[in-house]
Scaffold this motif. Structure first.
Motif, PDB file in Angstrom:
ATOM      1  N   TRP A 144       0.856  -1.187   0.000  1.00  7.37           N
ATOM      2  CA  TRP A 144       0.000   0.000   0.000  1.00  7.37           C
ATOM      3  C   TRP A 144       0.891   1.235   0.000  1.00  7.37           C
ATOM      4  O   TRP A 144       1.774   1.377   0.842  1.00  7.37           O
ATOM      5  CB  TRP A 144      -0.893  -0.028   1.235  1.00  7.37           C
ATOM      6  N   LEU A 145       0.682   2.141  -0.953  1.00  3.31           N
ATOM      7  CA  LEU A 145       1.527   3.324  -1.083  1.00  3.31           C
ATOM      8  C   LEU A 145       0.852   4.602  -0.608  1.00  3.31           C
ATOM      9  O   LEU A 145       1.453   5.665  -0.637  1.00  3.31           O
ATOM     10  CB  LEU A 145       1.986   3.471  -2.536  1.00  3.31           C
ATOM     11  N   GLY A 146      -0.389   4.503  -0.197  1.00  3.43           N
ATOM     12  CA  GLY A 146      -1.045   5.634   0.436  1.00  3.43           C
ATOM     13  C   GLY A 146      -2.128   6.318  -0.361  1.00  3.43           C
ATOM     14  O   GLY A 146      -2.390   5.993  -1.513  1.00  3.43           O
ATOM     15  N   SER A 147      -2.749   7.296   0.282  1.00  7.42           N
ATOM     16  CA  SER A 147      -3.788   8.146  -0.309  1.00  7.42           C
ATOM     17  C   SER A 147      -3.180   9.500  -0.629  1.00  7.42           C
ATOM     18  O   SER A 147      -2.387  10.031   0.155  1.00  7.42           O
ATOM     19  CB  SER A 147      -4.936   8.352   0.674  1.00  7.42           C
ATOM     20  N   HIS A 148      -3.575  10.063  -1.751  1.00  6.59           N
ATOM     21  CA  HIS A 148      -2.981  11.311  -2.219  1.00  6.59           C
ATOM     22  C   HIS A 148      -4.068  12.235  -2.769  1.00  6.59           C
ATOM     23  O   HIS A 148      -5.127  11.780  -3.183  1.00  6.59           O
ATOM     24  CB  HIS A 148      -1.946  11.014  -3.304  1.00  6.59           C
ATOM     25  N   SER A 149      -3.779  13.528  -2.801  1.00  4.23           N
ATOM     26  CA  SER A 149      -4.782  14.484  -3.259  1.00  4.23           C
ATOM     27  C   SER A 149      -4.842  14.591  -4.782  1.00  4.23           C
ATOM     28  O   SER A 149      -5.850  15.036  -5.319  1.00  4.23           O
ATOM     29  CB  SER A 149      -4.521  15.856  -2.646  1.00  4.23           C
ATOM     30  N   THR A 150      -3.795  14.191  -5.473  1.00  6.41           N
ATOM     31  CA  THR A 150      -3.793  14.256  -6.948  1.00  6.41           C
ATOM     32  C   THR A 150      -3.335  12.923  -7.533  1.00  6.41           C
ATOM     33  O   THR A 150      -2.573  12.183  -6.898  1.00  6.41           O
ATOM     34  CB  THR A 150      -2.840  15.353  -7.481  1.00  6.41           C
ATOM     35  N   PRO A 151      -3.766  12.614  -8.755  1.00  5.32           N
ATOM     36  CA  PRO A 151      -3.294  11.381  -9.382  1.00  5.32           C
ATOM     37  C   PRO A 151      -1.791  11.429  -9.685  1.00  5.32           C
ATOM     38  O   PRO A 151      -1.124  10.401  -9.668  1.00  5.32           O
ATOM     39  CB  PRO A 151      -4.125  11.292 -10.664  1.00  5.32           C
ATOM     40  N   GLN A 152      -1.253  12.625  -9.915  1.00  4.23           N
ATOM     41  CA  GLN A 152       0.184  12.749 -10.194  1.00  4.23           C
ATOM     42  C   GLN A 152       1.021  12.361  -8.976  1.00  4.23           C
ATOM     43  O   GLN A 152       2.052  11.699  -9.104  1.00  4.23           O
ATOM     44  CB  GLN A 152       0.537  14.170 -10.642  1.00  4.23           C
ATOM     45  N   ALA A 153       0.600  12.783  -7.786  1.00  4.71           N
ATOM     46  CA  ALA A 153       1.325  12.427  -6.565  1.00  4.71           C
ATOM     47  C   ALA A 153       1.271  10.914  -6.346  1.00  4.71           C
ATOM     48  O   ALA A 153       2.281  10.288  -5.993  1.00  4.71           O
ATOM     49  CB  ALA A 153       0.749  13.167  -5.361  1.00  4.71           C
ATOM     50  N   ALA A 154       0.106  10.317  -6.561  1.00  5.80           N
ATOM     51  CA  ALA A 154      -0.032   8.864  -6.423  1.00  5.80           C
ATOM     52  C   ALA A 154       0.840   8.143  -7.449  1.00  5.80           C
ATOM     53  O   ALA A 154       1.469   7.121  -7.143  1.00  5.80           O
ATOM     54  CB  ALA A 154      -1.495   8.462  -6.582  1.00  5.80           C
ATOM     55  N   ALA A 155       0.923   8.686  -8.657  1.00  7.61           N
ATOM     56  CA  ALA A 155       1.738   8.086  -9.710  1.00  7.61           C
ATOM     57  C   ALA A 155       3.230   8.187  -9.383  1.00  7.61           C
ATOM     58  O   ALA A 155       4.001   7.266  -9.668  1.00  7.61           O
ATOM     59  CB  ALA A 155       1.445   8.751 -11.050  1.00  7.61           C
ATOM     60  N   ARG A 156       3.652   9.290  -8.777  1.00 12.35           N
ATOM     61  CA  ARG A 156       5.063   9.425  -8.363  1.00 12.35           C
ATOM     62  C   ARG A 156       5.396   8.398  -7.287  1.00 12.35           C
ATOM     63  O   ARG A 156       6.481   7.810  -7.291  1.00 12.35           O
ATOM     64  CB  ARG A 156       5.347  10.826  -7.836  1.00 12.35           C
ATOM     65  N   ALA A 157       4.472   8.180  -6.355  1.00  7.62           N
ATOM     66  CA  ALA A 157       4.683   7.164  -5.317  1.00  7.62           C
ATOM     67  C   ALA A 157       4.839   5.788  -5.963  1.00  7.62           C
ATOM     68  O   ALA A 157       5.736   5.017  -5.606  1.00  7.62           O
ATOM     69  CB  ALA A 157       3.523   7.169  -4.325  1.00  7.62           C
ATOM     70  N   TYR A 158       3.987   5.485  -6.932  1.00 10.95           N
ATOM     71  CA  TYR A 158       4.074   4.208  -7.635  1.00 10.95           C
ATOM     72  C   TYR A 158       5.424   4.076  -8.353  1.00 10.95           C
ATOM     73  O   TYR A 158       6.060   3.023  -8.302  1.00 10.95           O
ATOM     74  CB  TYR A 158       2.935   4.076  -8.653  1.00 10.95           C
ATOM     75  N   ASP A 159       5.868   5.147  -9.015  1.00  9.78           N
ATOM     76  CA  ASP A 159       7.137   5.092  -9.755  1.00  9.78           C
ATOM     77  C   ASP A 159       8.313   4.752  -8.843  1.00  9.78           C
ATOM     78  O   ASP A 159       9.172   3.947  -9.194  1.00  9.78           O
ATOM     79  CB  ASP A 159       7.404   6.418 -10.471  1.00  9.78           C
ATOM     80  N   VAL A 160       8.348   5.372  -7.680  1.00  9.97           N
ATOM     81  CA  VAL A 160       9.435   5.086  -6.735  1.00  9.97           C
ATOM     82  C   VAL A 160       9.371   3.628  -6.290  1.00  9.97           C
ATOM     83  O   VAL A 160      10.388   2.929  -6.250  1.00  9.97           O
ATOM     84  CB  VAL A 160       9.396   6.046  -5.531  1.00  9.97           C
ATOM     85  N   ALA A 161       8.178   3.149  -5.970  1.00  6.00           N
ATOM     86  CA  ALA A 161       8.036   1.760  -5.541  1.00  6.00           C
ATOM     87  C   ALA A 161       8.426   0.795  -6.664  1.00  6.00           C
ATOM     88  O   ALA A 161       9.127  -0.191  -6.426  1.00  6.00           O
ATOM     89  CB  ALA A 161       6.605   1.491  -5.085  1.00  6.00           C
ATOM     90  N   ALA A 162       7.994   1.091  -7.884  1.00  3.99           N
ATOM     91  CA  ALA A 162       8.345   0.238  -9.028  1.00  3.99           C
ATOM     92  C   ALA A 162       9.852   0.205  -9.232  1.00  3.99           C
ATOM     93  O   ALA A 162      10.441  -0.845  -9.482  1.00  3.99           O
ATOM     94  CB  ALA A 162       7.648   0.733 -10.292  1.00  3.99           C
ATOM     95  N   PHE A 163      10.495   1.363  -9.104  1.00  8.33           N
ATOM     96  CA  PHE A 163      11.943   1.437  -9.260  1.00  8.33           C
ATOM     97  C   PHE A 163      12.646   0.655  -8.156  1.00  8.33           C
ATOM     98  O   PHE A 163      13.617  -0.059  -8.405  1.00  8.33           O
ATOM     99  CB  PHE A 163      12.396   2.895  -9.270  1.00  8.33           C
ATOM    100  N   CYS A 164      12.143   0.767  -6.919  1.00  2.00           N
ATOM    101  CA  CYS A 164      12.737   0.025  -5.798  1.00  2.00           C
ATOM    102  C   CYS A 164      12.616  -1.486  -6.010  1.00  2.00           C
ATOM    103  O   CYS A 164      13.527  -2.243  -5.663  1.00  2.00           O
ATOM    104  CB  CYS A 164      12.055   0.399  -4.487  1.00  2.00           C
ATOM    105  N   LEU A 165      11.502  -1.932  -6.563  1.00  2.54           N
ATOM    106  CA  LEU A 165      11.258  -3.360  -6.730  1.00  2.54           C
ATOM    107  C   LEU A 165      11.884  -3.937  -7.996  1.00  2.54           C
ATOM    108  O   LEU A 165      12.331  -5.083  -8.005  1.00  2.54           O
ATOM    109  CB  LEU A 165       9.756  -3.645  -6.745  1.00  2.54           C
ATOM    110  N   ARG A 166      11.893  -3.141  -9.075  1.00  2.06           N
ATOM    111  CA  ARG A 166      12.279  -3.690 -10.381  1.00  2.06           C
ATOM    112  C   ARG A 166      13.520  -3.059 -10.996  1.00  2.06           C
ATOM    113  O   ARG A 166      13.991  -3.503 -12.035  1.00  2.06           O
ATOM    114  CB  ARG A 166      11.102  -3.577 -11.326  1.00  2.06           C
ATOM    115  N   GLY A 167      14.014  -1.996 -10.368  1.00  2.00           N
ATOM    116  CA  GLY A 167      15.238  -1.373 -10.856  1.00  2.00           C
ATOM    117  C   GLY A 167      15.032  -0.522 -12.096  1.00  2.00           C
ATOM    118  O   GLY A 167      13.908  -0.132 -12.422  1.00  2.00           O
ATOM    119  N   PRO A 168      16.112  -0.251 -12.807  1.00  2.00           N
ATOM    120  CA  PRO A 168      16.049   0.646 -13.975  1.00  2.00           C
ATOM    121  C   PRO A 168      15.136   0.144 -15.099  1.00  2.00           C
ATOM    122  O   PRO A 168      14.731   0.922 -15.953  1.00  2.00           O
ATOM    123  CB  PRO A 168      17.500   0.708 -14.454  1.00  2.00           C
ATOM    124  N   ARG A 169      14.795  -1.144 -15.086  1.00  2.00           N
ATOM    125  CA  ARG A 169      13.912  -1.688 -16.131  1.00  2.00           C
ATOM    126  C   ARG A 169      12.430  -1.541 -15.787  1.00  2.00           C
ATOM    127  O   ARG A 169      11.573  -2.002 -16.543  1.00  2.00           O
ATOM    128  CB  ARG A 169      14.245  -3.146 -16.380  1.00  2.00           C
TER     129      ARG A 169
END
Length: 116
Positions: free
Chosen positions: A34-59
């Motif tokens: 769970w990456l949290g609740s956010h006021s904008t879809p862009q903020a939620a998308a940035r949270a997802y990007d960081v998590a994806a990068f942490c889990l899957r790396g540069p790919r």
């Protein structure tokens, strides 16, 4: 409402009461972080990007491929550590978009890879 109820961002959806939430599935597992609740879809998308990068790396497939997270890739982060990094990225996204929505991050973010 300023944003549609569905999101074109990966890992982002809108709750019925208006908050945008993000979560990501762990690789090779049915478990989610769970990456949290956010006021904008862009903020939620940035949270997802960081998590994806942490889990899957540069790919990792990112919502914002032209401005990847400016964190070093390290394998084996705990879900709690990933949540913390994702929350910081979402908060940073919210504050920078509020202060200067026209600024561009292209060419300013650096990503290093620490692969053991």
């Amino acid at each position: 409402s300023k944003y549609p109820s569905s999101s074109s961002f990966r890992g982002v959806r809108k709750r019925s009461w208006g908050k945008w939430v993000s979560e990501i599935r762990m690789p090779h597992s049915r478990n989610r972080i769970w990456l949290g609740s956010h006021s904008t879809p862009q903020a939620a998308a940035r949270a997802y990007d960081v998590a994806a990068f942490c889990l899957r790396g540069p790919r990792a497939t990112l919502n914002f491929p032209n401005s990847p997270p400016s964190i070093a890739f390290r394998r084996g982060l705990s879900p709690k550590a990933i949540q913390t990094l994702a929350a910081a990225a979402a908060l940073l996204s919210s504050t920078t978009s509020a202060s200067s929505s026209s600024s561009s991050h292209s060419g300013t973010d650096t990503v290093s890879s620490d692969v053991d």
